[in-house]
Design a protein around this motif. Sequence first.
Motif, PDB file in Angstrom:
ATOM      1  N   PRO A  15       0.818  -1.221   0.000  1.00 39.68           N
ATOM      2  CA  PRO A  15       0.000   0.000   0.000  1.00 39.68           C
ATOM      3  C   PRO A  15       0.847   1.265   0.000  1.00 39.68           C
ATOM      4  CG  PRO A  15       0.006  -1.029   2.178  1.00 39.68           C
ATOM      5  CD  PRO A  15       0.663  -1.997   1.234  1.00 39.68           C
ATOM      6  N   PHE A  16       2.156   1.113   0.184  1.00 36.87           N
ATOM      7  CA  PHE A  16       3.060   2.265   0.205  1.00 36.87           C
ATOM      8  C   PHE A  16       3.686   2.553  -1.172  1.00 36.87           C
ATOM      9  CE2 PHE A  16       3.152   0.621   4.580  1.00 36.87           C
ATOM     10  CZ  PHE A  16       2.861   1.774   5.296  1.00 36.87           C
ATOM     11  N   ASP A  17       3.421   1.680  -2.163  1.00 32.48           N
ATOM     12  CA  ASP A  17       4.078   1.815  -3.462  1.00 32.48           C
ATOM     13  C   ASP A  17       3.796   3.166  -4.113  1.00 32.48           C
ATOM     14  OD1 ASP A  17       5.230  -0.616  -3.196  1.00 32.48           O
ATOM     15  OD2 ASP A  17       3.948  -1.668  -4.628  1.00 32.48           O
ATOM     16  N   TRP A  18       2.533   3.596  -4.099  1.00 34.45           N
ATOM     17  CA  TRP A  18       2.173   4.855  -4.740  1.00 34.45           C
ATOM     18  C   TRP A  18       2.884   6.028  -4.052  1.00 34.45           C
ATOM     19  CZ3 TRP A  18      -0.052   8.758  -1.921  1.00 34.45           C
ATOM     20  CH2 TRP A  18      -0.611   8.414  -0.687  1.00 34.45           C
ATOM     21  N   ALA A  19       2.977   5.967  -2.719  1.00 33.23           N
ATOM     22  CA  ALA A  19       3.627   7.041  -1.959  1.00 33.23           C
ATOM     23  C   ALA A  19       5.123   7.074  -2.259  1.00 33.23           C
ATOM     24  CB  ALA A  19       3.384   6.857  -0.467  1.00 33.23           C
ATOM     25  N   THR A  20       5.732   5.895  -2.349  1.00 28.49           N
ATOM     26  CA  THR A  20       7.156   5.821  -2.662  1.00 28.49           C
ATOM     27  C   THR A  20       7.445   6.464  -4.009  1.00 28.49           C
ATOM     28  OG1 THR A  20       7.354   3.759  -1.405  1.00 28.49           O
ATOM     29  CG2 THR A  20       9.118   4.274  -2.960  1.00 28.49           C
ATOM     30  N   LEU A  21       6.588   6.194  -4.985  1.00 32.20           N
ATOM     31  CA  LEU A  21       6.753   6.771  -6.312  1.00 32.20           C
ATOM     32  C   LEU A  21       6.674   8.304  -6.266  1.00 32.20           C
ATOM     33  CD1 LEU A  21       7.007   6.467  -9.380  1.00 32.20           C
ATOM     34  CD2 LEU A  21       4.517   6.211  -9.481  1.00 32.20           C
ATOM     35  N   ILE A  22       5.707   8.827  -5.521  1.00 34.33           N
ATOM     36  CA  ILE A  22       5.544  10.290  -5.422  1.00 34.33           C
ATOM     37  C   ILE A  22       6.719  10.913  -4.680  1.00 34.33           C
ATOM     38  CG2 ILE A  22       4.106  12.142  -4.479  1.00 34.33           C
ATOM     39  CD1 ILE A  22       1.683  10.370  -4.990  1.00 34.33           C
ATOM     40  N   PHE A  23       7.185  10.255  -3.638  1.00 30.71           N
ATOM     41  CA  PHE A  23       8.352  10.770  -2.908  1.00 30.71           C
ATOM     42  C   PHE A  23       9.585  10.816  -3.820  1.00 30.71           C
ATOM     43  CE2 PHE A  23       6.287   9.498   1.261  1.00 30.71           C
ATOM     44  CZ  PHE A  23       6.201  10.796   1.740  1.00 30.71           C
ATOM     45  N   VAL A  24       9.743   9.790  -4.649  1.00 29.79           N
ATOM     46  CA  VAL A  24      10.871   9.760  -5.586  1.00 29.79           C
ATOM     47  C   VAL A  24      10.754  10.898  -6.594  1.00 29.79           C
ATOM     48  CG1 VAL A  24      11.962   8.446  -7.441  1.00 29.79           C
ATOM     49  CG2 VAL A  24      11.321   7.294  -5.318  1.00 29.79           C
ATOM     50  N   VAL A  25       9.539  11.145  -7.090  1.00 30.58           N
ATOM     51  CA  VAL A  25       9.312  12.248  -8.027  1.00 30.58           C
ATOM     52  C   VAL A  25       9.663  13.582  -7.371  1.00 30.58           C
ATOM     53  CG1 VAL A  25       7.539  13.548  -9.269  1.00 30.58           C
ATOM     54  CG2 VAL A  25       7.563  11.056  -9.393  1.00 30.58           C
ATOM     55  N   ALA A  26       9.203  13.777  -6.121  1.00 30.00           N
ATOM     56  CA  ALA A  26       9.493  15.019  -5.402  1.00 30.00           C
ATOM     57  C   ALA A  26      10.991  15.193  -5.184  1.00 30.00           C
ATOM     58  CB  ALA A  26       8.764  15.029  -4.054  1.00 30.00           C
ATOM     59  N   LEU A  27      11.664  14.103  -4.819  1.00 27.49           N
ATOM     60  CA  LEU A  27      13.110  14.150  -4.641  1.00 27.49           C
ATOM     61  C   LEU A  27      13.806  14.496  -5.952  1.00 27.49           C
ATOM     62  CD1 LEU A  27      15.508  13.759  -2.726  1.00 27.49           C
ATOM     63  CD2 LEU A  27      15.490  11.327  -3.319  1.00 27.49           C
ATOM     64  N   GLY A  28      13.295  13.932  -7.057  1.00 30.00           N
ATOM     65  CA  GLY A  28      13.848  14.243  -8.372  1.00 30.00           C
ATOM     66  C   GLY A  28      13.685  15.716  -8.713  1.00 30.00           C
ATOM     67  N   LEU A  29      12.556  16.309  -8.332  1.00 34.60           N
ATOM     68  CA  LEU A  29      12.330  17.736  -8.582  1.00 34.60           C
ATOM     69  C   LEU A  29      13.309  18.600  -7.792  1.00 34.60           C
ATOM     70  CD1 LEU A  29       8.412  17.860  -8.554  1.00 34.60           C
ATOM     71  CD2 LEU A  29       9.935  18.052 -10.535  1.00 34.60           C
ATOM     72  N   VAL A  30      13.598  18.187  -6.559  1.00 30.22           N
ATOM     73  CA  VAL A  30      14.578  18.920  -5.747  1.00 30.22           C
ATOM     74  C   VAL A  30      15.964  18.846  -6.398  1.00 30.22           C
ATOM     75  CG1 VAL A  30      15.752  19.041  -3.511  1.00 30.22           C
ATOM     76  CG2 VAL A  30      13.297  18.561  -3.601  1.00 30.22           C
ATOM     77  N   VAL A  31      16.307  17.658  -6.898  1.00 26.02           N
ATOM     78  CA  VAL A  31      17.599  17.485  -7.574  1.00 26.02           C
ATOM     79  C   VAL A  31      17.664  18.358  -8.826  1.00 26.02           C
ATOM     80  CG1 VAL A  31      19.062  15.844  -8.811  1.00 26.02           C
ATOM     81  CG2 VAL A  31      17.955  15.157  -6.677  1.00 26.02           C
ATOM     82  N   ILE A  32      16.566  18.441  -9.568  1.00 27.70           N
ATOM     83  CA  ILE A  32      16.520  19.284 -10.767  1.00 27.70           C
ATOM     84  C   ILE A  32      16.729  20.747 -10.392  1.00 27.70           C
ATOM     85  CG2 ILE A  32      14.986  20.179 -12.566  1.00 27.70           C
ATOM     86  CD1 ILE A  32      13.744  17.387 -12.721  1.00 27.70           C
ATOM     87  N   ALA A  33      16.041  21.192  -9.341  1.00 32.90           N
ATOM     88  CA  ALA A  33      16.196  22.581  -8.892  1.00 32.90           C
ATOM     89  C   ALA A  33      17.624  22.848  -8.434  1.00 32.90           C
ATOM     90  CB  ALA A  33      15.214  22.871  -7.754  1.00 32.90           C
ATOM     91  N   ARG A  34      18.206  21.882  -7.758  1.00 33.13           N
ATOM     92  CA  ARG A  34      19.582  22.040  -7.259  1.00 33.13           C
ATOM     93  C   ARG A  34      20.590  22.063  -8.409  1.00 33.13           C
ATOM     94  NH1 ARG A  34      24.059  22.697  -6.309  1.00 33.13           N
ATOM     95  NH2 ARG A  34      25.348  22.056  -4.540  1.00 33.13           N
ATOM     96  N   THR A  35      20.339  21.263  -9.448  1.00 31.18           N
ATOM     97  CA  THR A  35      21.284  21.153 -10.560  1.00 31.18           C
ATOM     98  C   THR A  35      21.124  22.285 -11.564  1.00 31.18           C
ATOM     99  OG1 THR A  35      21.212  18.732 -10.328  1.00 31.18           O
ATOM    100  CG2 THR A  35      22.130  19.624 -12.366  1.00 31.18           C
ATOM    101  N   ALA A  36      19.884  22.574 -11.935  1.00 31.85           N
ATOM    102  CA  ALA A  36      19.629  23.576 -12.973  1.00 31.85           C
ATOM    103  C   ALA A  36      19.804  25.010 -12.467  1.00 31.85           C
ATOM    104  CB  ALA A  36      18.216  23.395 -13.532  1.00 31.85           C
ATOM    105  N   PHE A  37      19.598  25.222 -11.163  1.00 26.19           N
ATOM    106  CA  PHE A  37      19.722  26.569 -10.586  1.00 26.19           C
ATOM    107  C   PHE A  37      20.664  26.512  -9.388  1.00 26.19           C
ATOM    108  CE2 PHE A  37      15.475  25.869 -12.320  1.00 26.19           C
ATOM    109  CZ  PHE A  37      15.320  26.932 -13.196  1.00 26.19           C
ATOM    110  N   GLU A  38      21.875  26.060  -9.619  1.00 32.75           N
ATOM    111  CA  GLU A  38      22.801  25.787  -8.516  1.00 32.75           C
ATOM    112  C   GLU A  38      23.067  27.010  -7.647  1.00 32.75           C
ATOM    113  OE1 GLU A  38      27.263  23.883  -7.740  1.00 32.75           O
ATOM    114  OE2 GLU A  38      26.441  24.035  -9.772  1.00 32.75           O
ATOM    115  N   SER A  39      23.428  28.121  -8.252  1.00 28.67           N
ATOM    116  CA  SER A  39      23.744  29.329  -7.496  1.00 28.67           C
ATOM    117  C   SER A  39      22.525  29.842  -6.745  1.00 28.67           C
ATOM    118  CB  SER A  39      24.277  30.409  -8.440  1.00 28.67           C
ATOM    119  OG  SER A  39      24.534  31.602  -7.734  1.00 28.67           O
ATOM    120  N   ARG A  40      21.398  29.850  -7.430  1.00 30.47           N
ATOM    121  CA  ARG A  40      20.159  30.329  -6.805  1.00 30.47           C
ATOM    122  C   ARG A  40      19.745  29.413  -5.656  1.00 30.47           C
ATOM    123  NH1 ARG A  40      14.615  32.054 -10.055  1.00 30.47           N
ATOM    124  NH2 ARG A  40      13.391  32.624  -8.208  1.00 30.47           N
TER     125      ARG A  40
END
Length: 221
Positions: A13-38
């Motif tokens: 029952p946690f599979d859907w939540a794990t997927l969303i958490f991974v997506v959110a983590l991926g978005l943080v990584v994108i923000a960190r990589t694409a806008f490093e200085s900011r």
Amino acid sequence: MIACEFQPRIVSPFDWATLIFVVALGLVVIARTAFESRFNDYIRLLVSDKYTKIYRESSHLWSGFNIVLFVVHLISLSFFIQIVLAHNGWGEKTDWLLFVRIFTGLFVFILSKFLIEKIIAVTFDVEELIDEFNLQKVNFRTYIGLLLFPVSMILFYGDFITNTLISVIIITILVINLLTYLFSLKNHQNIVTGKLFYFILYLCALEIAPYYFIYYLITKN
């Protein structure tokens, strides 16, 4: 001939939540990589005003950086609300439909509130002030979402949530929101002083009343 036995796949029952958490983590990584200085300036938001001074123009409100972190904010806040509801017996934290409803409700609420604020700002000729104020709110609230993200993840998979812990988290969120208002008043003291009545009306009508009614409806039901 070897007989093959098919075993039913066990879906957690946690599979859907794990997927969303991974997506959110991926978005943080994108923000960190694409806008490093900011991003490096952004993570020091509570201890330094460098970020707000550099990105104070209202045009930054719809930047890719803010949009990505806003989605993370919605995800982490939706999980936290669902965890609180489940803790109080008003739902299940593994119910993905409940998460979708909370996420959609938050998105519609925030978007509707923003549009109403825009209309009022234009009507009372305080558009410049409200646009900069909204930008600062987005900055601080997405920051809250970033801080809340690992907390929501830990609470979702753990079973140690208590009323005291919930209260501490909510109080922390309220304090950071209060800092947003104080910071805005300090930075726009001259403008606010000249239009103090409209600013107080704005705070009461759009920053206090909606949350009070939501709290009232939840506790009543």
